[in-house]
Write a protein that holds these residues in place. Structure first.
Motif, PDB file in Angstrom:
ATOM      1  N   ASN B 129       0.836  -1.195   0.000  1.00 54.00           N
ATOM      2  CA  ASN B 129       0.000   0.000   0.000  1.00 54.00           C
ATOM      3  C   ASN B 129       0.878   1.255   0.000  1.00 54.00           C
ATOM      4  O   ASN B 129       1.341   1.716   1.037  1.00 54.00           O
ATOM      5  CB  ASN B 129      -0.902  -0.036   1.244  1.00 54.00           C
ATOM      6  CG  ASN B 129      -1.960   1.047   1.177  1.00 54.00           C
ATOM      7  OD1 ASN B 129      -1.913   1.916   0.317  1.00 54.00           O
ATOM      8  ND2 ASN B 129      -2.914   0.968   2.096  1.00 54.00           N
ATOM      9  N   SER B 131       0.104   4.353  -0.809  1.00 56.47           N
ATOM     10  CA  SER B 131      -0.516   5.565  -0.247  1.00 56.47           C
ATOM     11  C   SER B 131      -0.304   5.614   1.266  1.00 56.47           C
ATOM     12  O   SER B 131      -0.124   6.688   1.845  1.00 56.47           O
ATOM     13  CB  SER B 131      -1.996   5.600  -0.598  1.00 56.47           C
ATOM     14  OG  SER B 131      -2.623   4.486  -0.010  1.00 56.47           O
ATOM     15  N   LYS B 132      -0.249   4.428   1.863  1.00 56.06           N
ATOM     16  CA  LYS B 132      -0.048   4.357   3.318  1.00 56.06           C
ATOM     17  C   LYS B 132       1.377   4.850   3.670  1.00 56.06           C
ATOM     18  O   LYS B 132       1.592   5.563   4.638  1.00 56.06           O
ATOM     19  CB  LYS B 132      -0.223   2.899   3.754  1.00 56.06           C
ATOM     20  CG  LYS B 132      -0.527   2.728   5.224  1.00 56.06           C
ATOM     21  CD  LYS B 132      -0.814   1.282   5.500  1.00 56.06           C
ATOM     22  CE  LYS B 132      -0.567   0.907   6.927  1.00 56.06           C
ATOM     23  NZ  LYS B 132      -0.657  -0.544   7.109  1.00 56.06           N
ATOM     24  N   ASN B 135       1.633   8.677   3.175  1.00 55.30           N
ATOM     25  CA  ASN B 135       0.808   9.471   4.084  1.00 55.30           C
ATOM     26  C   ASN B 135       1.454   9.570   5.462  1.00 55.30           C
ATOM     27  O   ASN B 135       0.975  10.279   6.326  1.00 55.30           O
ATOM     28  CB  ASN B 135      -0.595   8.849   4.227  1.00 55.30           C
ATOM     29  CG  ASN B 135      -1.494   9.399   3.148  1.00 55.30           C
ATOM     30  OD1 ASN B 135      -1.271  10.484   2.641  1.00 55.30           O
ATOM     31  ND2 ASN B 135      -2.517   8.627   2.784  1.00 55.30           N
TER      32      ASN B 135
END
Lengths: 193, 169
Positions: B129, B131-132, B135
């Motif tokens: 992931n 995007s994790k 972020n």
């Protein structure tokens, strides 16, 4: 005027703030550095400017000289890199320079290799002129070995090569010098052999 | 029979004093008995002596004065070892090694070591992931520091160039 001090003692004095002592090192090595550059660059005017630049760089970086090698070896390393940078800027390929073109350049420019008729007959002058026909790489290694009082180990260090590579390069450079002498100075060579 | 080039190579080594004791003895024997070797040796020794005799070139009479005038405006730069702190270099190295190790550990943790189906890829990229990761405040901060360092470096390069041009002008 020579002080009779060793290079390292002169350097210590310069590092202690005695700037004028550096003149001793310039006087001691200017002919060696200038010859080395002239044989690579083939132009007296450029060689003088580069030689000046070499000594200025050496002065600026003097605190970095740790005395692990001879001062001359360190100075010729600066000379080598400065010449390579200059040749690259001039878009000359140090490794694949056409020897015949170099000869033309050497002959056409006021390079200091033009000699009068009497001098041309001298054997020593013939060698100097033959060296002027070599590529910068070949001229450099021959000059370092014969005129700059550097051992093969020191030459390898200056040029950033393995000792065996330096040995092979020196051998090949001498071979090419001999070829130049035989091709362009046939009569003089006949008298020698 | 030896090639002429090979003879030359051996003779140059002999003349320069690079030959071993055995090679030296063998060459001396050849020089005493073989005319080809003898004549080649004389050729090379002549070239060798001429190269030794070649003269050094001299720069202009004002050379030393010019250099001294130039350096009078300058100061000796401090030794590199004085301003490059080894601890900082080791610290940066340790940081990157830790970072790479972290990524490798994370990547290997994603691998299903008990897979049966050969058609399945070793690492299932769909489970990563991204995007994790981006972020994450830590990663964002890290990226920001890198961008700032890059800009500072660019500024320094441009400032040096500007100084150089001003000096030339």
């Amino acid at each position: 005027m020579s002080t009779g001090l060793g290079d390292n003692e002169v350097i210590s004095r310069v590092l202690l703030g005695e700037q004028n002592a550096f003149a001793e090192l310039v006087t001691r090595y200017q002919n060696y550095v200038f010859t080395l550059i002239l044989r690579m660059i083939k132009s007296r005017e450029d060689a003088e400017e580069i030689a000046q630049d070499v000594f200025v760089k050496a002065y600026r970086s003097l605190a970095d000289f740790r005395g692990e090698s001879k001062f001359s070896t360190w100075l010729y390393t600066i000379t080598n890199t400065t010449c390579i940078t200059f040749l690259r800027k001039k878009k000359l390929d140090v490794h694949s320079l056409d020897n015949e073109k170099v000869f033309e350049v050497a002959e056409n420019k006021d390079s200091g290799f033009k000699a009068n008729v009497i001098e041309q007959k001298s054997r020593v002058n013939m060698v100097t002129r033959a060296i002027a026909m070599l590529s910068p790489d070949d001229a450099e290694i021959i000059t370092l070995f014969y005129k700059a009082e550097q051992s093969l180990e020191e030459i390898a260090r200056i040029l950033g090569l393995e000792i065996n590579t330096a040995k092979v390069r020196l051998h090949r450079a001498r071979g090419r010098l001999k070829e130049k002498m035989e091709k362009h100075f046939t009569e003089e060579v006949k008298n020698i052999y | 029979m030896k090639q002429p080039e090979n003879i030359e190579q051996q003779l140059w080594s002999y003349i320069d004093g690079f030959s071993s004791r055995e090679e030296k003895t063998a060459i001396e024997k050849l020089l005493a008995s073989n005319l080809e070797w003898k004549s080649k040796y004389h050729e090379l020794i002549e070239v060798h002596q001429l190269m030794n005799a070649s003269e050094l070139e001299q720069p202009s009479m004002r050379f030393t004065k010019n250099v001294m005038e130039e350096i009078a405006k300058l100061h000796i730069a401090p030794a590199t070892k004085n301003y490059i702190n080894n601890k900082i270099i080791w610290g940066i190295a340790a940081f990157f090694i830790t970072l790479i190790t972290g990524f490798l550990v994370y990547a290997f943790a994603q691998v299903d070591w008990n897979f049966q189906d050969n058609s399945k890829p070793l690492i299932d990229l769909s489970t990563v992931n991204l995007s994790k990761i981006f972020n994450n405040n830590f990663v964002n901060g890290f990226m920001m520091v890198n961008v700032l360092l890059g800009l500072a470096l660019l500024d320094r390069v441009l400032a040096n160039k500007r100084k150089k041009y001003q000096k030339q002008a």
